[in-house]
Design an enzyme around this catalytic site. Structure first.
Site, PDB file in Angstrom:
ATOM      1  N   ASP A  19      22.604  48.426  25.674  1.00 27.26           N
ATOM      2  CA  ASP A  19      21.428  47.225  25.890  1.00 27.26           C
ATOM      3  C   ASP A  19      20.553  47.178  26.864  1.00 27.26           C
ATOM      4  O   ASP A  19      19.901  49.104  27.333  1.00 27.26           O
ATOM      5  CB  ASP A  19      22.591  46.514  26.947  1.00 27.26           C
ATOM      6  CG  ASP A  19      21.665  44.750  27.567  1.00 27.26           C
ATOM      7  OD1 ASP A  19      21.143  44.739  26.565  1.00 27.26           O
ATOM      8  OD2 ASP A  19      21.981  44.439  28.649  1.00 27.26           O
ATOM      9  N   SER A  20      19.158  46.448  26.864  1.00 31.63           N
ATOM     10  CA  SER A  20      18.034  46.961  28.204  1.00 31.63           C
ATOM     11  C   SER A  20      18.479  46.978  29.484  1.00 31.63           C
ATOM     12  O   SER A  20      17.521  48.046  29.922  1.00 31.63           O
ATOM     13  CB  SER A  20      17.071  45.985  27.560  1.00 31.63           C
ATOM     14  OG  SER A  20      18.195  44.963  28.391  1.00 31.63           O
ATOM     15  N   TYR A  72      13.047  43.247  27.634  1.00 25.40           N
ATOM     16  CA  TYR A  72      13.092  43.444  25.916  1.00 25.40           C
ATOM     17  C   TYR A  72      12.069  42.809  25.291  1.00 25.40           C
ATOM     18  O   TYR A  72      11.914  42.134  25.018  1.00 25.40           O
ATOM     19  CB  TYR A  72      13.897  43.976  25.122  1.00 25.40           C
ATOM     20  CG  TYR A  72      14.596  45.291  25.923  1.00 25.40           C
ATOM     21  CD1 TYR A  72      14.060  46.676  26.514  1.00 25.40           C
ATOM     22  CD2 TYR A  72      14.896  46.128  24.054  1.00 25.40           C
ATOM     23  CE1 TYR A  72      14.391  47.680  25.911  1.00 25.40           C
ATOM     24  CE2 TYR A  72      15.457  47.366  24.750  1.00 25.40           C
ATOM     25  CZ  TYR A  72      14.438  48.125  24.901  1.00 25.40           C
ATOM     26  OH  TYR A  72      15.184  48.903  25.434  1.00 25.40           O
ATOM     27  N   GLY A  73      12.501  41.402  26.670  1.00 22.34           N
ATOM     28  CA  GLY A  73      12.772  39.929  25.647  1.00 22.34           C
ATOM     29  C   GLY A  73      11.677  39.460  24.970  1.00 22.34           C
ATOM     30  O   GLY A  73      11.206  38.611  24.747  1.00 22.34           O
ATOM     31  N   CYS A  86      22.595  44.014  23.354  1.00 22.72           N
ATOM     32  CA  CYS A  86      21.839  42.936  23.599  1.00 22.72           C
ATOM     33  C   CYS A  86      21.292  41.965  22.057  1.00 22.72           C
ATOM     34  O   CYS A  86      20.980  43.075  20.480  1.00 22.72           O
ATOM     35  CB  CYS A  86      20.807  44.053  23.589  1.00 22.72           C
ATOM     36  SG  CYS A  86      18.952  43.418  24.069  1.00 22.72           S
ATOM     37  N   ASN A  87      21.080  40.511  22.720  1.00 19.06           N
ATOM     38  CA  ASN A  87      20.840  40.108  21.154  1.00 19.06           C
ATOM     39  C   ASN A  87      18.827  40.323  21.183  1.00 19.06           C
ATOM     40  O   ASN A  87      18.667  40.411  19.842  1.00 19.06           O
ATOM     41  CB  ASN A  87      20.601  38.438  21.576  1.00 19.06           C
ATOM     42  CG  ASN A  87      22.041  37.841  22.247  1.00 19.06           C
ATOM     43  OD1 ASN A  87      22.161  37.554  20.722  1.00 19.06           O
ATOM     44  ND2 ASN A  87      22.973  38.317  22.946  1.00 19.06           N
ATOM     45  N   THR A  88      18.591  40.743  21.864  1.00 24.14           N
ATOM     46  CA  THR A  88      17.386  40.560  22.033  1.00 24.14           C
ATOM     47  C   THR A  88      16.559  42.090  20.321  1.00 24.14           C
ATOM     48  O   THR A  88      16.023  41.830  19.614  1.00 24.14           O
ATOM     49  CB  THR A  88      16.210  41.852  22.594  1.00 24.14           C
ATOM     50  OG1 THR A  88      16.641  40.708  23.757  1.00 24.14           O
ATOM     51  CG2 THR A  88      14.708  41.021  22.927  1.00 24.14           C
ATOM     52  N   GLU A 115      18.334  41.199  36.447  1.00 31.51           N
ATOM     53  CA  GLU A 115      18.070  42.191  36.741  1.00 31.51           C
ATOM     54  C   GLU A 115      17.767  42.625  38.539  1.00 31.51           C
ATOM     55  O   GLU A 115      18.313  43.490  38.775  1.00 31.51           O
ATOM     56  CB  GLU A 115      17.081  43.113  35.699  1.00 31.51           C
ATOM     57  CG  GLU A 115      17.348  42.921  34.606  1.00 31.51           C
ATOM     58  CD  GLU A 115      17.894  44.337  34.391  1.00 31.51           C
ATOM     59  OE1 GLU A 115      17.555  45.110  34.427  1.00 31.51           O
ATOM     60  OE2 GLU A 115      19.099  44.676  33.614  1.00 31.51           O
ATOM     61  N   CYS A 162      22.183  35.796  25.029  1.00 32.70           N
ATOM     62  CA  CYS A 162      21.696  36.771  25.850  1.00 32.70           C
ATOM     63  C   CYS A 162      22.938  37.059  26.940  1.00 32.70           C
ATOM     64  O   CYS A 162      23.148  37.086  27.393  1.00 32.70           O
ATOM     65  CB  CYS A 162      20.556  36.597  26.869  1.00 32.70           C
ATOM     66  SG  CYS A 162      19.845  37.902  27.171  1.00 32.70           S
ATOM     67  N   THR A 163      22.978  39.293  26.353  1.00 29.52           N
ATOM     68  CA  THR A 163      24.090  39.468  26.949  1.00 29.52           C
ATOM     69  C   THR A 163      24.244  39.366  29.168  1.00 29.52           C
ATOM     70  O   THR A 163      25.207  39.780  29.280  1.00 29.52           O
ATOM     71  CB  THR A 163      24.788  40.466  26.632  1.00 29.52           C
ATOM     72  OG1 THR A 163      23.549  41.483  26.085  1.00 29.52           O
ATOM     73  CG2 THR A 163      25.226  40.917  25.431  1.00 29.52           C
ATOM     74  N   HIS A 164      23.526  38.972  29.806  1.00 28.79           N
ATOM     75  CA  HIS A 164      22.795  38.845  30.531  1.00 28.79           C
ATOM     76  C   HIS A 164      23.566  37.476  30.797  1.00 28.79           C
ATOM     77  O   HIS A 164      23.994  37.490  32.027  1.00 28.79           O
ATOM     78  CB  HIS A 164      21.518  39.571  30.741  1.00 28.79           C
ATOM     79  CG  HIS A 164      20.854  40.237  31.351  1.00 28.79           C
ATOM     80  ND1 HIS A 164      20.287  41.455  29.799  1.00 28.79           N
ATOM     81  CD2 HIS A 164      20.257  41.399  32.175  1.00 28.79           C
ATOM     82  CE1 HIS A 164      19.520  42.398  30.102  1.00 28.79           C
ATOM     83  NE2 HIS A 164      19.935  42.650  31.743  1.00 28.79           N
TER      84      HIS A 164
HETATM   85  N1  DGL Z   1      20.801  41.392  27.200  1.00 30.81           N
HETATM   86  C1  DGL Z   1      19.526  41.183  26.455  1.00 30.81           C
HETATM   87  C2  DGL Z   1      20.441  40.108  25.596  1.00 30.81           C
HETATM   88  O1  DGL Z   1      20.562  39.538  25.010  1.00 30.81           O
HETATM   89  C3  DGL Z   1      18.487  41.447  27.093  1.00 30.81           C
HETATM   90  C4  DGL Z   1      16.967  41.024  26.992  1.00 30.81           C
HETATM   91  C5  DGL Z   1      15.534  41.730  27.489  1.00 30.81           C
HETATM   92  O2  DGL Z   1      16.013  42.645  28.083  1.00 30.81           O
HETATM   93  O3  DGL Z   1      15.259  40.614  28.129  1.00 30.81           O
HETATM   94  O4  DGL Z   1      19.329  39.565  24.265  1.00 30.81           O
END
Ligand code: DGL
Length: 274
Positions: A11-12, A43-44, A74-76, A159, A193-195
């Site tokens: 993940d990011s 990353y978004g 990570c979805n992004t 974060e 988004c996994t966050h």
């Molecule tokens: N956990 C990432 C996701 O699922 C976060 C992306 C990010 O870093 O903005 O999209």
């Protein structure tokens, strides 16, 4: 010493830990390496090219460390990099290795979760712009009406551990209301988004009880189990000593301080450079 052949989870930043924790609960016997690119998160809001480059670097690092399979938790990264990596890079790096994402497993079951047929997607700007959820849902649940809303502030808030502040809660509430105002018939909201799972309780508290809020971790873990059962050539290569190794591109001390909130347990990580 026997070489460990692990499942990599990427993940990011911290978000993928919410997925890893569900995967480990379901499949505790395997060996895992988690990599959070915290130094370059979020990353978004980054371009396709940058997310692709960063994700490919991370995948290569995990392969070099003995992973046969990498889950982009990570979805992004799943939206912007997965397809290119699967189609263009894997055949050159090692056609026997695998990279999986989190969007397909989620869209495969979303149609079964909604009663009204109206689904809301809360995600990063990158995931929303990619239209990945809309495209995938049109295959698996073509009658479902999908509305998306980007929440560019949420990952930085999470974060930086500011999501519980009054200002943080205000941003979250505004975004949830914006999504619902686009389609009041929504009865299922996907935290795409996994966050976001660490906001789940708060989001539920501001929604009518008729609206379900879905996190992806358990869904991804279940689909991964299915995948491993179906792909025995890969599965037999994986070692099973139940080890967990955490890597971060930020300071390990900083990572360890916050990671337990996402993983649910204390974490001891190692700093690496990509
Ligand atoms: N956990 C990432 C996701 O699922 C976060 C992306 C990010 O870093 O903005 O999209």
């Amino acid at each position: 010493m026997k070489k460990t052949v692990s499942i990599g989870v990427f993940d990011s930043g911290y978000g993928g830990l919410t997925v890893l924790s569900e995967i480990v609960n379901r499949l505790p016997e395997y060996d895992y390496i988690y990599l959070g690119d915290n130094a370059r998160a979020p990353y978004g809001t980054r371009s396709f090219e940058v997310v692709y480059d960063y994700t490919l670097e991370a995948v290569k690092e995990l392969f070099e460390r003995g992973c046969e399979l990498v889950v982009l938790a990570c979805n992004t990264a799943s939206a912007k990099a997965l397809r290119s990596i699967q189609q263009n890079d894997l055949p050159l790096i090692d056609p026997n290795k695998r990279v999986l994402g989190v969007i397909r497993p989620s869209t495969e079951i979303i149609g079964d979760l909604t009663q009204s047929g109206h689904v809301g997607i809360l995600a990063t700007e990158g995931t929303v712009k990619s239209e990945s959820y809309v495209i995938e849902l049109s295959k698996y649940a073509p009658t479902v009406k999908v509305v998306q809303h980007a929440c560019p502030m949420w990952v930085p808030l999470i974060e930086n551990h500011r999501h519980d502040s009054a200002a943080g809660r205000l941003f979250i509430e505004e975004d949830v209301n914006s999504l619902l105002s686009k389609d009041p018939k929504i009865d299922t909201i996907v935290l795409a988004c996994t966050h976001y799972p660490i906001l789940k309780e708060y989001i539920e508290s501001i929604l009518p009880s008729t609206v379900k809020v879905i996190s992806q971790g358990a869904i991804v873990a279940e689909k991964l189990e299915d995948y491993l059962l179906r792909n025995t050539a890969l599965t037999t290569k994986l070692t099973r000593s139940g080890s967990l190794h955490f890597l971060t591109t930020e300071s390990a001390t900083e990572f360890d301080k916050k990671a337990s909130i996402f993983f649910g347990k204390e974490v001891k990580s190692e700093h690496i450079k990509l």
